[in-house]
Design an enzyme around this catalytic site. Structure first.
Site, PDB file in Angstrom:
ATOM      1  N   HIS A  54      -8.685  -0.981   5.591  1.00  0.00           N
ATOM      2  CA  HIS A  54      -8.921  -2.202   6.001  1.00  0.00           C
ATOM      3  C   HIS A  54      -9.613  -2.942   4.823  1.00  0.00           C
ATOM      4  O   HIS A  54     -10.435  -2.591   4.100  1.00  0.00           O
ATOM      5  CB  HIS A  54     -10.228  -1.965   7.122  1.00  0.00           C
ATOM      6  CG  HIS A  54     -10.470  -3.384   7.794  1.00  0.00           C
ATOM      7  ND1 HIS A  54      -9.703  -3.946   8.748  1.00  0.00           N
ATOM      8  CD2 HIS A  54     -11.675  -3.993   7.578  1.00  0.00           C
ATOM      9  CE1 HIS A  54     -10.298  -5.024   8.983  1.00  0.00           C
ATOM     10  NE2 HIS A  54     -11.490  -5.137   8.504  1.00  0.00           N
ATOM     11  N   ASN A  75       0.873  -1.294   0.006  1.00  0.00           N
ATOM     12  CA  ASN A  75      -0.008  -0.061  -0.044  1.00  0.00           C
ATOM     13  C   ASN A  75       0.884   1.316  -0.177  1.00  0.00           C
ATOM     14  O   ASN A  75       0.611   2.301  -0.633  1.00  0.00           O
ATOM     15  CB  ASN A  75      -0.860   0.180   1.404  1.00  0.00           C
ATOM     16  CG  ASN A  75      -2.214  -0.835   0.801  1.00  0.00           C
ATOM     17  OD1 ASN A  75      -3.111  -0.554  -0.061  1.00  0.00           O
ATOM     18  ND2 ASN A  75      -2.543  -1.736   1.853  1.00  0.00           N
TER      19      ASN A  75
END
Length: 208
Positions: free
Chosen positions: A110, A14
Site C-alpha cells: 500500500h 511492482n
C-alpha cells in the site's frame, strides 16, 4: 521453494521489482509461479509472459456475479498450488472466502504509511492526492498481510519517503514506488520465504 501467485491490475512495476529481485538474488527461496490480472490489457501479463511465467486474466466482467468470479479466482490459485499470494497493485477487493483459504498467506503493498491514507477509497493516485491535500511532510509505503478488512491486516514492513515542495500526485507516486515499494515488497517476500516472519496476536515479528 515458495511459489508466488502475483495479482496485478495494471502495468506491473511492482511485479517487475519482484522478478528482478528473484533474478538478482535479493529474493531467495521463492519464485513467481503465476500472474493473474483482472484486466486483459494489463502490461503485467506481458511481463509475466516475457519471463516464461503463466499469465491468466480472470475478470469480474466474465462472470454473472461476484461470487462466481471469486470462486474462479480461488480455484485458479489453488490449482496452481501457490504458497503466497502477492497483491501488487491489484485493484479488486479480496473476499473473505479467499482470505480464509490463505490465512496470513496474502500480502499487499500500500502506497502510504498505514494507518494514514488507507482504507476504502484510498488506492492508486487517490492516496497521493490525499497526502498532498493534507500537507503531510512524510509519506511512504507499507507491506501488510491481508485480512477481511481494508488495509487492516498485520504490518510487515514500512519505509518512509519525504514529500517535497512542488510534488504532484504523479511525481510523488513515482518517488514512493522507487524509494519504498520496489524495496520493501521484495524484502518482505524474502523474509517470508525464509521463515523469518511470524504473526502473533495481530502483530508481526521478524527474525533476522
Amino acid at each position: 521453494m515458495l511459489k508466488l501467485g502475483v495479482l496485478v491490475s495494471g502495468g506491473g512495476t511492482n511485479l517487475q521489482a519482484i522478478l528482478d529481485a528473484v533474478d538478482n538474488g535479493t529474493i531467495t527461496n521463492a519464485k513467481v509461479h503465476l500472474v493473474i490480472s483482472n484486466n486483459p490489457g494489463a502490461y503485467a501479463l506481458e511481463r509475466a509472459g516475457n519471463h516464461g511465467i503463466e499469465a491468466a486474466c480472470i475478470s469480474p466482467k466474465e462472470f454473472e456475479n461476484r461470487e462466481a468470479f471469486h470462486k474462479a479466482l480461488l480455484q485458479k490459485l489453488q490449482e496452481s498450488n501457490v504458497d503466497l499470494v502477492v497483491l501488487a497493485g491489484y485493484l479488486v477487493a479480496i473476499p473473505p472466502m479467499i482470505v480464509e483459504a490463505y490465512p496470513n498467506k496474502i500480502i499487499n503493498i500500500h502506497p502510504s504509511l498505514i494507518p494514514s491514507f488507507c482504507g476504502v477509497g484510498y488506492y492508486g493516485l487517490h492516496v497521493h492526492e490525499g497526502v498532498l491535500g493534507r500537507g503531510v511532510k512524510v509519506t511512504g509505503a507499507t507491506v501488510h498481510f491481508v485480512d477481511t478488512g481494508t488495509d487492516t491486516g498485520p504490518i510487515i514492513l514500512q519505509k518512509a519517503v519525504e514529500v517535497q515542495e512542488g510534488d504532484t500526485p504523479k511525481i510523488l507516486q513515482q518517488r514512493v514506488m522507487e524509494q519504498a515499494e520496489w524495496k520493501i515488497l521484495p524484502r518482505a517476500i524474502d523474509l517470508i520465504a525464509n521463515g523469518k516472519v511470524t504473526v502473533t496476536d495481530g502483530k508481526v515479528s521478524i527474525r533476522e
